[in-house]
Design a protein around this motif. Structure first.
Motif, PDB file in Angstrom:
ATOM      1  N   MET A 188       0.845  -1.201   0.000  1.00  0.00           N
ATOM      2  CA  MET A 188       0.000   0.000   0.000  1.00  0.00           C
ATOM      3  C   MET A 188       0.881   1.253   0.000  1.00  0.00           C
ATOM      4  SD  MET A 188      -2.686   1.219   2.969  1.00  0.00           S
ATOM      5  CE  MET A 188      -3.557  -0.341   2.918  1.00  0.00           C
ATOM      6  N   LEU A 189       0.566   2.185  -0.853  1.00  0.00           N
ATOM      7  CA  LEU A 189       1.306   3.447  -0.860  1.00  0.00           C
ATOM      8  C   LEU A 189       0.948   4.268   0.377  1.00  0.00           C
ATOM      9  CD1 LEU A 189       0.887   4.454  -4.585  1.00  0.00           C
ATOM     10  CD2 LEU A 189       3.065   4.096  -3.445  1.00  0.00           C
ATOM     11  N   GLY A 195       5.907   8.082  -5.697  1.00  0.00           N
ATOM     12  CA  GLY A 195       4.599   8.691  -5.503  1.00  0.00           C
ATOM     13  C   GLY A 195       4.440  10.041  -6.151  1.00  0.00           C
ATOM     14  N   ILE A 196       5.522  10.597  -6.707  1.00  0.00           N
ATOM     15  CA  ILE A 196       5.440  11.902  -7.367  1.00  0.00           C
ATOM     16  C   ILE A 196       5.482  11.711  -8.875  1.00  0.00           C
ATOM     17  CG2 ILE A 196       6.647  14.088  -7.751  1.00  0.00           C
ATOM     18  CD1 ILE A 196       7.405  14.124  -4.849  1.00  0.00           C
ATOM     19  N   ASP A 199       1.320  11.049  -8.274  1.00  0.00           N
ATOM     20  CA  ASP A 199       0.687  10.098  -9.183  1.00  0.00           C
ATOM     21  C   ASP A 199      -0.665   9.714  -8.596  1.00  0.00           C
ATOM     22  OD1 ASP A 199       0.903   7.816  -7.433  1.00  0.00           O
ATOM     23  OD2 ASP A 199       2.989   7.577  -8.053  1.00  0.00           O
ATOM     24  N   ALA A 200      -1.566   9.211  -9.434  1.00  0.00           N
ATOM     25  CA  ALA A 200      -2.955   9.006  -9.029  1.00  0.00           C
ATOM     26  C   ALA A 200      -3.073   8.104  -7.808  1.00  0.00           C
ATOM     27  CB  ALA A 200      -3.761   8.420 -10.187  1.00  0.00           C
ATOM     28  N   ALA A 201      -2.316   7.011  -7.794  1.00  0.00           N
ATOM     29  CA  ALA A 201      -2.418   6.074  -6.678  1.00  0.00           C
ATOM     30  C   ALA A 201      -1.913   6.701  -5.388  1.00  0.00           C
ATOM     31  CB  ALA A 201      -1.638   4.804  -6.989  1.00  0.00           C
ATOM     32  N   SER A 202      -0.860   7.487  -5.466  1.00  0.00           N
ATOM     33  CA  SER A 202      -0.321   8.141  -4.274  1.00  0.00           C
ATOM     34  C   SER A 202      -1.296   9.176  -3.749  1.00  0.00           C
ATOM     35  CB  SER A 202       1.018   8.805  -4.602  1.00  0.00           C
ATOM     36  OG  SER A 202       1.524   9.470  -3.473  1.00  0.00           O
ATOM     37  N   ALA A 249     -11.001  -2.733  -5.383  1.00  0.00           N
ATOM     38  CA  ALA A 249     -10.867  -1.299  -5.669  1.00  0.00           C
ATOM     39  C   ALA A 249      -9.482  -0.983  -6.227  1.00  0.00           C
ATOM     40  CB  ALA A 249     -11.106  -0.487  -4.401  1.00  0.00           C
ATOM     41  N   ASP A 250      -9.463  -0.155  -7.248  1.00  0.00           N
ATOM     42  CA  ASP A 250      -8.207   0.349  -7.806  1.00  0.00           C
ATOM     43  C   ASP A 250      -8.215   1.860  -7.624  1.00  0.00           C
ATOM     44  OD1 ASP A 250      -5.994   1.116  -9.204  1.00  0.00           O
ATOM     45  OD2 ASP A 250      -6.560   0.156 -11.100  1.00  0.00           O
ATOM     46  N   LEU A 251      -7.504   2.308  -6.589  1.00  0.00           N
ATOM     47  CA  LEU A 251      -7.548   3.738  -6.249  1.00  0.00           C
ATOM     48  C   LEU A 251      -6.931   4.610  -7.326  1.00  0.00           C
ATOM     49  CD1 LEU A 251      -6.734   3.687  -2.421  1.00  0.00           C
ATOM     50  CD2 LEU A 251      -8.960   3.675  -3.549  1.00  0.00           C
TER      51      LEU A 251
END
Length: 602
Positions: free
Chosen positions: A1-2, A86-87, A103-106, A486-488
């Motif tokens: 998990m980020l 994460g950037i 980034d979207a997930a972060s 879920a795909d955050l």
């Protein structure tokens, strides 16, 4: 998990980047000891969100010491930050701002953080080493709590909750002024009411005086005492064997000793009904009975701050910044009111249980002139004014109905009371409306607005967001949508991003609200979050939804776009459900700080 990339985490990353640049010689003449601390690094939301998720002016802070142009130093920061996990992107803008896009997930990882931490999300321990004594309301026990005290009840209790969420030990305290002339005036008013006589010139008015007088008579009668036949002339002693003061009488003393506890009980019940629970109910009279006033004066005398002249005893407060010295024992031998204040502060600081590191006084708008002598007294005891003692001054409350001020109370006669306000709009609306405005500003309470179920009513607007989120849960369950799969990273629309950005600001808002003693920040945050949630709700779907007949008649391309929007993939629907539930959790957390309910249906 980020990990959730919070503003605090970004500040730490920027600080690490600065150290790296210095070590590699890529920061000009900047040295390690010249770098700003993590707390001094500003991370903010850009006004235009197309510029990124976060922005910092670190390069502009350090450029002069580095001997570089701000944009040149900013580019070095950008090159290094862009390598961090994460950037997604870092850009230099304007005179040297650094815009950071996650980034979207972060960016969306905050959802997992919120759902994992639940009620603890945003809470921290940065005030954990402090015991704060928070004294608020503290109205005289001579009548019901008026609207000014009601504001302090809402603000004070909310402030206590915010401070506790920042790790502080908070002692909520109510100071009963049950010693002195105001109690004598209260008793005189009761005696007059009991005999059907006019209210004394300096007495208290209102139907509650007649109510209390009648209750005293009935209580005494149940004990076999006809209180109205007791002497009304001077002389005699009180229940402690002390002679009555000038103008006292046996009958008045009987009314006083019975009526004051009745008012205590009424005040305590009003506070409980308003969801305010005090840890300490402190009686001014105890300071005299326990000898604390004498001990406090002697303490100041040993410190060289007491003088005797003109037949009186003086606190030489001008030594500590006050505009004039203060009498504490008058020439007639009676204590001045300030003597109890001196003893009370000393008591707070030296109690055996929860002695106060910080004594916070929440005072009314007419107490500005009191600050100088209080701070001087703090300094005289060897403490630091503004640190060990903090004084907050609240401003006035105006109650409005049909566009006009409401001035009369059925019971109190000439003021609006806490019970009047609660009866008119309920506890939720009363607490929220009084806590949402900075106490340094006066506030208008519109009874018509607070009773309305419209978006213009701020408490309804926030509570409805929570109820709406609960309804999304119910609809999702009926449609078989869960958190599974879920795909955050699919939370990538503008509405998603705006809502995620608001959620990310909760921890820093909570910290700032505690440090600044500003519980109104919580309400402002909740209203912003609710606004973004309502827009998100209108734009995005969680549970699948069929097209309406009118939509089915649209051109094929438009119809298909609507079908996709109304029927998200399983992974996207699950991600949005998690975002919905994270928002619901944060709204509930914020409302709890204000002691306002988070309804599931509205």
């Amino acid at each position: 998990m980020l990990m959730f990339m919070s503003p605090e985490a970004l500040s730490e990353l920027i600080a690490q980047t600065a150290s790296t640049l210095v070590e590699r010689g890529e920061a000009g003449e900047l040295t390690t000891d010249q770098l700003p601390s993590v707390d001094a690094i500003t991370v903010m939301r850009p006004k235009d969100r197309s510029h990124g998720d976060w922005a910092t002016n670190i390069a502009m802070q350090c450029a002069k010491k580095a001997g570089l142009k701000p944009r040149e130093l900013a580019q070095s920061f950008a090159n290094e930050l862009e390598q961090a996990s994460g950037i997604a992107k870092v850009e230099v803008a304007g005179p040297g701002f650094i815009n950071i896009t996650l980034d979207a997930a972060s960016a969306a990882s905050i959802v997992d953080t919120i759902l994992s931490e639940g009620e603890a999300f945003g809470r921290n321990q940065h005030l954990a080493d402090k015991t704060l004594n928070l004294e608020f309301v503290s109205a005289n026990p001579t009548g019901p709590i008026h609207i000014g005290g009601t504001r302090w009840a809402a603000v004070g209790d909310s402030m206590a909750r915010v401070l506790e969420a920042n790790g502080a030990t908070v002692v909520r305290e109510y100071y009963f002024n049950d010693h002195g002339e105001q109690i004598n005036r209260f008793a005189k008013s009761l005696v007059a009411a009991a005999h059907g006589e006019p209210v004394p010139v300096d007495g208290y008015k209102g139907a509650y005086i007649d109510e209390i007088a009648n209750r005293v008579i009935e209580q005494a009668k149940a004990e076999g005492i006809d209180i109205l036949t007791l002497p009304r002339v001077d002389g005699g002693v009180d229940e402690h064997g002390e002679p009555f003061g000038e103008g006292d009488s046996e009958q008045r003393e009987e009314f006083r000793k019975r009526a004051v506890p009745m008012m205590f009980d009424e005040i305590k019940q009003s506070m409980r009904d308003f969801r305010v629970n005090f840890d300490v109910w402190f009686h001014e009279n105890s300071l005299y009975e326990d000898g604390e006033v004498t001990r406090a004066i002697e303490d100041l005398r040993e410190r060289g701050d007491i003088e005797e002249h003109d037949g009186a005893t003086w606190f030489t407060s001008t030594k500590h910044g006050d505009d004039k010295d203060r009498v504490i024992i008058k020439s007639d031998g009676n204590y001045a009111y300030f003597a109890a204040d001196i003893a009370y502060y000393r008591n707070k600081r030296h109690r055996k249980v929860n002695p106060a590191d910080v004594a916070i006084y929440m005072l009314g708008a007419d107490h500005h002139g009191y600050i100088g002598r209080m701070m001087a007294m703090c300094a005289a005891f060897g403490d630091t004014p503004g640190e060990n003692m903090q004084i907050l001054i609240g401003q006035l409350v105006n109650v409005m109905k049909d566009g006009s001020p409401v001035r009369m109370s059925k019971r109190a006669g000439n003021v609006i009371t806490i019970d009047d306000l609660v009866e008119a709009v309920g506890v939720d609306a009363a607490r929220y409306s009084l806590a949402r405005t900075d106490y340094n500003q006066s506030v208008d309470i519109d009874l018509d607005l607070l009773r309305s179920h419209t978006n213009e009513n701020p408490v309804y607007y926030v509570q409805y967001a929570h109820a709406r989120a609960c309804n999304v849960d119910r609809n999702a369950a009926a449609a078989g949508v869960t958190h599974e799969g879920a795909d955050l990273a699919l939370l990538d629309t503008q509405a998603d991003n705006d809502l995620l950005a608001a959620l990310a600001q909760y921890p820093s808002m909570l910290s700032a609200a505690g440090d600044g003693r500003e519980p109104h920040r919580v309400a402002h945050y909740l209203e912003d979050l609710a606004g973004r949630y309502h827009k998100w709700y209108a734009a995005e779907r969680v549970a699948p939804m069929a097209l309406t007949d009118d939509e089915e008649r649209l051109p094929e391309q438009e119809r298909e776009a609507l079908r996709i929007a109304k029927n998200p993939s399983a992974a996207r629907a699950a991600a949005r459900l998690r975002l919905n539930d994270a928002t619901k959790q944060v709204i509930a957390n914020g409302l709890q700080l204000l002691a306002v309910s988070a309804p599931e249906h509205m």
